[in-house]
Design a protein around this motif. Sequence first.
Motif, short mmCIF file in Angstrom:
data_model
loop_
_atom_site.label_atom_id
_atom_site.label_comp_id
_atom_site.label_asym_id
_atom_site.label_seq_id
_atom_site.Cartn_x
_atom_site.Cartn_y
_atom_site.Cartn_z
N ALA A 146 -10.80 9.31 10.02
CA ALA A 146 -9.44 9.13 9.46
C ALA A 146 -8.43 9.72 10.40
N LEU A 147 -7.40 8.77 10.29
CA LEU A 147 -6.09 9.05 11.56
C LEU A 147 -5.03 9.54 11.19
N PRO A 148 -4.07 11.10 12.35
CA PRO A 148 -3.54 11.64 11.51
C PRO A 148 -2.25 10.57 11.88
N PRO A 149 -1.38 11.61 10.95
CA PRO A 149 0.73 10.99 10.16
C PRO A 149 0.78 10.81 11.58
N VAL A 150 0.21 9.79 12.90
CA VAL A 150 1.11 9.84 14.11
C VAL A 150 2.55 8.88 14.64
N PHE A 151 2.28 8.26 13.89
CA PHE A 151 2.37 6.70 14.50
C PHE A 151 3.24 6.19 14.01
#
Length: 317
Positions: free
Chosen positions: A275-280
């Motif tokens: 899971a990638l954090p919502p930083v994009f």
Amino acid sequence: MMLDGDWYLRSRLKLRHLKLLVVLADVRNQAEAAGRLATTQPGASKMLAELEAMVGARLFERTAKGALPTPQGEILIRHARWILGDLGRLGDELEASGDQLAGELRLGTNSSSAVCLVPRGLVLLRQSAPGLTVTIHEASVESLLPALEARRLDVVVARLGRATAGAAYEQAALLEEPMVLAVAPGHPLTAHKSALSWRDLGDYPWILPPEGSPVHDALILLLDRHRIEPRVLARSASILNNLALMETAGALGIFPAAVGREYQRRGLLAALPLALPPVFGPIGIITLRGLAPSPALAAMIQSLQTSAQELKTSAQS
């Protein structure tokens, strides 16, 4: 070079001067430019000399690579493209001044919005304005923004970030689009049955987004946070190129979640369970600041907003 506010009236600037500027900038050859404008080379030389006398500056230099614009020439060429483009759009708006919108819109997009958001928006626009034609240019946001500034694009739909926050742009967020890490089917990382850790990724080459893009900047911060020094195979915004490199070189890539789902459905990639954090950053609409949208562009923006809302509703259900 000091010019009064109405210099173009006193100097008798004509549209043919502007057309010569644009064509000569494109072909870099005066004889070819003259042919495209249906005039003679001496005639083109005379027009260029008239224009240089009007502004009091040399606009092109002859080089081994052809006629190259000077800094003053670049400024005039940029504005000439704007003026000629606006006149073309003026014709479209006058033609569509009745009940039916018509003409052409030029939309720039990148992979973050090209799979779901933009196609759905175009379907909605087609339903409300069947007379409109939309030409789509897909590239990285770093390539699209100069085209927007030069008025070769009417609107850009892309991930918002540092590059899109410039004073020249108006931007409006549409929706959040998460990102996923992916590899080719059969990659050793797909053998992991449980969630991966960042340490598992360190031994493989990476395909990074172009430098300066919002996804690149956020991904580099994540890699730094997890103390990973990526082995960079390539920097690319091309989905097809990235899929080929993933297949042939065993590389990792990063994709918008919607893109990942679509190409995983086709059997062309495998999303990794990390899971990638919502930083994009969100996907949004970018236009030029200070320019009121035409009725056609306003209809396009409304369709994109409706498309985004439908996607958000679908994701919640």
